[in-house]
Design a protein around this motif. Structure first.
Motif, PDB file in Angstrom:
ATOM      1  N   ILE A  52       0.713  -1.312   0.168  1.00 33.02           N
ATOM      2  CA  ILE A  52       0.117  -0.316   0.045  1.00 33.02           C
ATOM      3  C   ILE A  52       0.726   1.257  -0.001  1.00 33.02           C
ATOM      4  CG2 ILE A  52      -1.989   1.310   1.148  1.00 33.02           C
ATOM      5  CD1 ILE A  52      -2.801  -1.471   2.233  1.00 33.02           C
ATOM      6  N   TRP A  53       1.979   1.209   0.888  1.00 34.68           N
ATOM      7  CA  TRP A  53       2.536   2.397   1.161  1.00 34.68           C
ATOM      8  C   TRP A  53       3.326   3.012  -0.225  1.00 34.68           C
ATOM      9  CZ3 TRP A  53       2.857   6.814   3.332  1.00 34.68           C
ATOM     10  CH2 TRP A  53       3.965   7.614   3.643  1.00 34.68           C
ATOM     11  N   PRO A  54       3.995   1.819  -0.940  1.00 34.54           N
ATOM     12  CA  PRO A  54       4.792   2.346  -2.226  1.00 34.54           C
ATOM     13  C   PRO A  54       3.666   3.075  -3.140  1.00 34.54           C
ATOM     14  CG  PRO A  54       5.460   0.319  -1.602  1.00 34.54           C
ATOM     15  CD  PRO A  54       4.325   0.666  -0.711  1.00 34.54           C
ATOM     16  N   ARG A  55       2.478   2.351  -3.212  1.00 36.06           N
ATOM     17  CA  ARG A  55       1.348   3.075  -4.141  1.00 36.06           C
ATOM     18  C   ARG A  55       0.908   4.336  -3.733  1.00 36.06           C
ATOM     19  NH1 ARG A  55       0.726  -2.596  -4.649  1.00 36.06           N
ATOM     20  NH2 ARG A  55       0.073  -3.594  -6.562  1.00 36.06           N
ATOM     21  N   LEU A  56       0.901   4.561  -2.449  1.00 38.03           N
ATOM     22  CA  LEU A  56       0.582   5.769  -1.861  1.00 38.03           C
ATOM     23  C   LEU A  56       1.278   7.042  -2.425  1.00 38.03           C
ATOM     24  CD1 LEU A  56      -1.124   5.038   1.444  1.00 38.03           C
ATOM     25  CD2 LEU A  56      -2.405   6.044  -0.317  1.00 38.03           C
ATOM     26  N   CYS A  57       2.736   6.534  -2.192  1.00 33.50           N
ATOM     27  CA  CYS A  57       3.902   7.452  -2.313  1.00 33.50           C
ATOM     28  C   CYS A  57       3.616   7.823  -3.798  1.00 33.50           C
ATOM     29  CB  CYS A  57       5.110   6.915  -1.773  1.00 33.50           C
ATOM     30  SG  CYS A  57       5.152   7.061   0.040  1.00 33.50           S
ATOM     31  N   ALA A  58       3.637   6.893  -4.802  1.00 35.57           N
ATOM     32  CA  ALA A  58       3.405   7.113  -5.946  1.00 35.57           C
ATOM     33  C   ALA A  58       2.487   8.217  -6.482  1.00 35.57           C
ATOM     34  CB  ALA A  58       3.410   5.945  -6.768  1.00 35.57           C
ATOM     35  N   PRO A  61       2.814  11.750  -3.049  1.00 36.65           N
ATOM     36  CA  PRO A  61       4.331  12.100  -2.646  1.00 36.65           C
ATOM     37  C   PRO A  61       4.410  12.580  -1.330  1.00 36.65           C
ATOM     38  CG  PRO A  61       4.378  12.475  -5.184  1.00 36.65           C
ATOM     39  CD  PRO A  61       2.952  12.499  -4.493  1.00 36.65           C
ATOM     40  N   GLY A  62       3.375  13.674  -0.956  1.00 34.05           N
ATOM     41  CA  GLY A  62       3.667  14.279   0.238  1.00 34.05           C
ATOM     42  C   GLY A  62       2.909  13.717   1.360  1.00 34.05           C
ATOM     43  N   LEU A  63       2.503  12.637   1.294  1.00 33.02           N
ATOM     44  CA  LEU A  63       2.065  11.920   2.521  1.00 33.02           C
ATOM     45  C   LEU A  63       3.157  11.423   3.591  1.00 33.02           C
ATOM     46  CD1 LEU A  63      -0.411   9.301   0.865  1.00 33.02           C
ATOM     47  CD2 LEU A  63      -0.975  11.420   1.809  1.00 33.02           C
ATOM     48  N   THR A  64       2.592  11.372   5.093  1.00 28.06           N
ATOM     49  CA  THR A  64       3.366  10.981   5.792  1.00 28.06           C
ATOM     50  C   THR A  64       2.744   9.632   6.661  1.00 28.06           C
ATOM     51  OG1 THR A  64       2.651  12.442   7.425  1.00 28.06           O
ATOM     52  CG2 THR A  64       4.765  13.028   6.429  1.00 28.06           C
ATOM     53  N   TRP A  65       3.358   8.944   7.107  1.00 29.32           N
ATOM     54  CA  TRP A  65       2.843   7.630   7.946  1.00 29.32           C
ATOM     55  C   TRP A  65       3.477   7.332   9.307  1.00 29.32           C
ATOM     56  CZ3 TRP A  65       4.396   2.009   6.629  1.00 29.32           C
ATOM     57  CH2 TRP A  65       3.461   1.126   7.216  1.00 29.32           C
ATOM     58  N   THR A  66       2.506   7.192  10.214  1.00 32.85           N
ATOM     59  CA  THR A  66       2.902   7.268  11.659  1.00 32.85           C
ATOM     60  C   THR A  66       2.395   5.751  12.246  1.00 32.85           C
ATOM     61  OG1 THR A  66       2.915   9.485  12.074  1.00 32.85           O
ATOM     62  CG2 THR A  66       2.829   8.112  13.988  1.00 32.85           C
ATOM     63  N   VAL A  67       3.152   5.004  12.714  1.00 29.66           N
ATOM     64  CA  VAL A  67       2.798   3.460  13.022  1.00 29.66           C
ATOM     65  C   VAL A  67       3.027   3.799  14.733  1.00 29.66           C
ATOM     66  CG1 VAL A  67       2.996   1.181  12.854  1.00 29.66           C
ATOM     67  CG2 VAL A  67       3.454   2.817  10.933  1.00 29.66           C
ATOM     68  N   VAL A  68       2.054   3.536  15.436  1.00 27.62           N
ATOM     69  CA  VAL A  68       2.056   3.404  16.782  1.00 27.62           C
ATOM     70  C   VAL A  68       1.620   2.056  17.317  1.00 27.62           C
ATOM     71  CG1 VAL A  68       0.954   4.585  18.833  1.00 27.62           C
ATOM     72  CG2 VAL A  68       0.897   5.681  16.796  1.00 27.62           C
ATOM     73  N   GLU A 158      -7.100   4.529  -3.595  1.00 25.50           N
ATOM     74  CA  GLU A 158      -8.437   5.597  -4.061  1.00 25.50           C
ATOM     75  C   GLU A 158      -9.098   6.062  -2.996  1.00 25.50           C
ATOM     76  OE1 GLU A 158      -9.046   6.301  -7.270  1.00 25.50           O
ATOM     77  OE2 GLU A 158      -7.157   5.322  -7.801  1.00 25.50           O
ATOM     78  N   GLN A 159      -9.228   5.255  -2.060  1.00 27.60           N
ATOM     79  CA  GLN A 159      -9.934   5.854  -0.818  1.00 27.60           C
ATOM     80  C   GLN A 159      -9.284   6.899   0.026  1.00 27.60           C
ATOM     81  OE1 GLN A 159     -13.033   5.131  -1.288  1.00 27.60           O
ATOM     82  NE2 GLN A 159     -13.692   3.244  -0.619  1.00 27.60           N
ATOM     83  N   VAL A 160      -8.090   6.696   0.177  1.00 24.57           N
ATOM     84  CA  VAL A 160      -7.272   7.876   0.539  1.00 24.57           C
ATOM     85  C   VAL A 160      -7.491   9.255  -0.299  1.00 24.57           C
ATOM     86  CG1 VAL A 160      -4.751   8.611   1.292  1.00 24.57           C
ATOM     87  CG2 VAL A 160      -5.630   6.337   2.294  1.00 24.57           C
ATOM     88  N   ALA A 161      -7.023   8.897  -1.398  1.00 20.03           N
ATOM     89  CA  ALA A 161      -7.219   9.924  -2.509  1.00 20.03           C
ATOM     90  C   ALA A 161      -8.569  10.716  -2.304  1.00 20.03           C
ATOM     91  CB  ALA A 161      -6.993   9.453  -3.724  1.00 20.03           C
ATOM     92  N   ARG A 162      -9.710   9.988  -2.244  1.00 20.94           N
ATOM     93  CA  ARG A 162     -10.961  10.624  -2.191  1.00 20.94           C
ATOM     94  C   ARG A 162     -11.099  11.413  -0.983  1.00 20.94           C
ATOM     95  NH1 ARG A 162     -15.729   6.427  -1.793  1.00 20.94           N
ATOM     96  NH2 ARG A 162     -16.860   8.509  -1.783  1.00 20.94           N
ATOM     97  N   LEU A 163     -10.571  10.825   0.172  1.00 20.69           N
ATOM     98  CA  LEU A 163     -10.532  11.457   1.542  1.00 20.69           C
ATOM     99  C   LEU A 163     -10.027  12.969   1.440  1.00 20.69           C
ATOM    100  CD1 LEU A 163     -10.722   8.833   4.095  1.00 20.69           C
ATOM    101  CD2 LEU A 163     -12.511  10.453   3.690  1.00 20.69           C
ATOM    102  N   ARG A 164      -8.755  12.988   0.649  1.00 26.45           N
ATOM    103  CA  ARG A 164      -7.663  14.023   0.634  1.00 26.45           C
ATOM    104  C   ARG A 164      -8.178  14.965  -0.402  1.00 26.45           C
ATOM    105  NH1 ARG A 164      -2.601  14.494   0.585  1.00 26.45           N
ATOM    106  NH2 ARG A 164      -2.931  16.036   2.244  1.00 26.45           N
ATOM    107  N   SER A 165      -9.058  14.823  -1.273  1.00 24.66           N
ATOM    108  CA  SER A 165      -9.493  15.942  -2.388  1.00 24.66           C
ATOM    109  C   SER A 165     -10.777  16.036  -2.058  1.00 24.66           C
ATOM    110  CB  SER A 165      -9.356  14.999  -3.586  1.00 24.66           C
ATOM    111  OG  SER A 165     -10.324  13.928  -3.911  1.00 24.66           O
ATOM    112  N   ASP A 166     -11.709  15.478  -1.261  1.00 26.95           N
ATOM    113  CA  ASP A 166     -12.915  15.993  -1.102  1.00 26.95           C
ATOM    114  C   ASP A 166     -13.181  16.268   0.522  1.00 26.95           C
ATOM    115  OD1 ASP A 166     -15.888  16.109  -0.629  1.00 26.95           O
ATOM    116  OD2 ASP A 166     -16.336  14.610  -2.024  1.00 26.95           O
ATOM    117  N   VAL A 167     -12.958  17.552   0.882  1.00 27.61           N
ATOM    118  CA  VAL A 167     -13.098  18.207   2.274  1.00 27.61           C
ATOM    119  C   VAL A 167     -14.533  17.504   2.923  1.00 27.61           C
ATOM    120  CG1 VAL A 167     -12.940  20.093   3.722  1.00 27.61           C
ATOM    121  CG2 VAL A 167     -11.230  19.778   1.921  1.00 27.61           C
ATOM    122  N   GLY A 168     -15.412  17.924   2.063  1.00 30.33           N
ATOM    123  CA  GLY A 168     -16.784  17.670   2.681  1.00 30.33           C
ATOM    124  C   GLY A 168     -16.891  16.173   2.939  1.00 30.33           C
ATOM    125  N   LEU A 169     -16.477  15.273   1.901  1.00 29.36           N
ATOM    126  CA  LEU A 169     -16.746  13.701   2.326  1.00 29.36           C
ATOM    127  C   LEU A 169     -15.682  13.422   3.690  1.00 29.36           C
ATOM    128  CD1 LEU A 169     -17.213  10.905   1.513  1.00 29.36           C
ATOM    129  CD2 LEU A 169     -15.095  10.811   0.266  1.00 29.36           C
TER     130      LEU A 169
END
Length: 204
Positions: A52-58, A61-68, A158-169
């Motif tokens: 998932i992470w390589p696809r997200l970064c492609a 690219p500006g994403l960050t990922w925190t694992v707790v 796709e779902q992360v991109a939807r959330l990031r591009s659609d503030v209302g959603l």
């Protein structure tokens, strides 16, 4: 067992403890939280590392990922050592600040059983959640209303991109998540359900 009487009381969450803290969200920050000494959680984080992470970064690219969480596997630690966008905290006393600052909560679980208690925590903290169908098993979520589902790596992107591009959603999903936690999984609701069962048994 013919005629057995059974009652199911769901797991709950302390909605007063796990509530939005008002921190400024870090744009593009994704968070996962779990103890990785349990195989299904370890598998989920490695699936994120490898697929998932390589696809997200492609795509973003500006994403960050925190694992707790405790017991991060070596492959995750190696990734964090070479990719400054990845932060691994190890065990923390309080997960809430990390959830509060995150833009999106991820649960890419593919194995295991039982309710994911961290999903309840994230719902209660009004996080926009992207999860596998399995990750939400046992929780009365409505896809597209209080959670977004993704069962492949490409669907996560796709779902992360939807959330990031659609503030209302993003806002609608987060608001509905908190409302679900209060309405269905708060200790008051769970406690009343359990008390009703006890009262019916003592009255029988």
């Amino acid at each position: 067992v013919p005629g057995i009487r059974a009652e199911v009381i769901a797991n709950g969450v302390d909605v007063d403890y796990f509530r939005p803290g008002g921190a400024q969200q870090t744009a593009g920050n994704l968070v996962m939280a779990s103890g990785m000494n349990w195989f299904p959680n370890k598998d989920a984080v490695l699936y994120m590392c490898d697929e998932i992470w390589p696809r997200l970064c492609a795509r973003m690219p500006g994403l960050t990922w925190t694992v707790v969480g405790s017991s991060p596997p070596p492959r995750l630690l190696d990734l964090a050592a070479t990719d400054s966008r990845v932060t691994v905290t190890g065990f923390v006393d309080d997960v809430r600040p990390y959830l509060d600052r995150a833009e999106i909560y991820l649960c890419p679980m593919r194995d295991g059983g039982g309710t994911r208690l961290k999903i309840l925590d994230a719902l209660s903290m009004a996080k926009a959640i992207v999860s596998t169908t399995m990750g939400c098993e046992g929780i009365d979520v409505t896809p597209g209303v209080d959670v977004l589902l993704a069962d492949t790596a490409d669907e996560f992107v796709e779902q992360v991109a939807r959330l990031r591009s659609d503030v209302g959603l993003h806002q609608r999903i987060a608001k509905a998540a908190r409302e679900l936690a209060i309405r269905r999984y708060s200790w008051d609701v769970i406690g009343n359900q359990l008390a009703t069962v006890y009262r019916s048994l003592t009255a029988a």
